[in-house]
Design a protein around this motif. Sequence first.
Motif, PDB file in Angstrom:
ATOM      1  N   THR A   1       0.856  -1.190   0.000  1.00 24.39           N
ATOM      2  CA  THR A   1       0.000   0.000   0.000  1.00 24.39           C
ATOM      3  C   THR A   1       0.889   1.236   0.000  1.00 24.39           C
ATOM      4  OG1 THR A   1      -1.743  -1.155   1.206  1.00 24.39           O
ATOM      5  CG2 THR A   1      -1.809   1.247   1.238  1.00 24.39           C
TER       6      THR A   1
ATOM      7  N   ASP B   1      -7.332   0.950   0.001  1.00 22.71           N
ATOM      8  CA  ASP B   1      -7.173   1.021  -1.444  1.00 22.71           C
ATOM      9  C   ASP B   1      -8.106   2.065  -2.042  1.00 22.71           C
ATOM     10  OD1 ASP B   1      -6.343   0.483  -3.996  1.00 22.71           O
ATOM     11  OD2 ASP B   1      -7.595  -1.294  -4.238  1.00 22.71           O
TER      12      ASP B   1
ATOM     13  N   ARG C   1      -6.646  -4.583   2.415  1.00 27.47           N
ATOM     14  CA  ARG C   1      -6.952  -3.631   1.345  1.00 27.47           C
ATOM     15  C   ARG C   1      -7.832  -2.495   1.844  1.00 27.47           C
ATOM     16  NH1 ARG C   1      -5.892  -5.528  -3.802  1.00 27.47           N
ATOM     17  NH2 ARG C   1      -7.349  -4.015  -4.644  1.00 27.47           N
TER      18      ARG C   1
ATOM     19  N   VAL D   1      -3.298   0.373  -3.758  1.00 29.93           N
ATOM     20  CA  VAL D   1      -2.743  -0.933  -3.435  1.00 29.93           C
ATOM     21  C   VAL D   1      -2.198  -1.584  -4.687  1.00 29.93           C
ATOM     22  CG1 VAL D   1      -3.265  -3.255  -2.591  1.00 29.93           C
ATOM     23  CG2 VAL D   1      -4.246  -1.265  -1.444  1.00 29.93           C
TER      24      VAL D   1
END
Length: 545
Positions: free
Chosen positions: A320, A348, A345, A337
């Motif tokens: 990330t 993201d 995630r 990401v």
Amino acid sequence: MWKRRSVLATGAALSMGTGLASVGAGAAEADVDALPDPTLDPNPELDEDWASYRGDAGHARFVRDGYEFDGESLEAAWTVDHTGSVAVADDTVYTTTADGVVALDAADGTLVWGNADIDAGDPAVAGEMVYLNGGDIVALDREDGSVRWESDLDPGERTSSHTVAYDGVFVVVDGILYALEADDGSVRWQKDTAVVESRNGDERESEFTPGTAAMNGVVYAETQDGVLAFDPATGDTIWQTWHWTGGDAIYATETAVIAELPGEELPFHDAQTGSGLGLVRPYSVGTLGNESVLSAHDYGYGSTSIHGDEYDWELDVTYTYGQAVISGETVYVYFWVDAHNYGDRNYDQKLVALDKRDGSEKWTLSKDDAPVGHIRAISDKTIYVDHDGELVALREETDTDDQPDESDESDENDDTDGGNDEGDGSDEQDGSDDEGGSDEGNEQQDGEDDSDTGEDDSDDGGSGSDDSGSSDDGESVDADDGDVGNGNAGNGDDGNETDTGNETDTENNSDADNVPGFTAGAGLLGGALGLEWLRRKASVDEPSE
């Protein structure tokens, strides 16, 4: 936390008595015999948060006393197609589009002027001019966009990102460091090479690598063998420190200097002496304040204190990355990401506000819910982001209940006008409908388009960026946010010319009454620039993916 307290420098070699008589307003009154001096502002006449791509002359994406934003109330005030980094000064936004350089009214995004003859980016404002690079340095009049002067350096390649400070413009062209006079572009001094002394006393002479920065009354640059601080008036070396290889960008604040270098860890140095202060991981580098440096590795994103450990923290995320801005007490960052991610995630394609002291989350805003993207600038009460090739001005929604309703001024006794609220707020200029929902594939977008020298505009780019082109924030691909994923230094914030998302602003195509690229409330484009907009937009049948 990624630290090694070793001194990397060979000691400061202060140049005494050089003076800064020609360097910046007010410099003559300061004690400049012992540089660096943190009281010497690179552009003292400016009182702006983001007068140059990547913030200020230090290019560190750092706003000292920035406004604290409430993410829940942010909305799009206006949008416009763009291709590069951003500077904001005197309520005017300077950036680039597919049609050239433009100046926009910061209030509503309307066009102030456009110059379609200039292929350049990375705007930096000082005095009466805005300075850009695209090979040679070009200075435009801030009032009308006309060319005031253009350098004659005849670069074999596109120049690195430039720095405007101390009444000069500092830039590396074909390995040579130039100091140009800001008023006419003449060469103040140049350094073809620099000699750096290694730890064992060996002297090495080498050319300069891309990137410059200015702060503390000095100009920072680097060669293949070390980071150096120079007197901006004379070019005399103030201090130098050895390192193992040259990089593609350099950033500075009053307290620290960091250069993007290839490798698993990057050293950062004391801005006053060149002494080594510590190491950070190599991705998403290019953001530092006076207290901390932000960076990432494949399994975390965090902050490293410049002194002590008060600002040490790390987010437990995998693959990330994001080019942050430190503004006031908050870190603002748009995360993306890497496609290889197999872990958390949560962040993201989200704009996230974190406490700069401990990394705790203040708020998040998803691309699915708002037109967010890589941060191009933060100025006053506005966050400027790149959302799928559009520059979006995000502001907190205004309280329309506090605004007088002009339609009721002639009817003071009509207290029962319950339907009068219809239509109120229709001119909120939300612009959010121009952005559409989430844009899959945005993670591969070149960060901010700041191609900031691959550096900076590796704005997001990690060290190791191989793009020496002009930077951020618009740079030529705005390396600003050169998404670095997984070890690859993206072309970051500050990459100007390569930001290709611009020509796909199709959300506005259906509204024939609106000016292409602008939300409600934006004014008409003028001259050839406006005609070209109309021609291009008419040729687009469907939104591009």
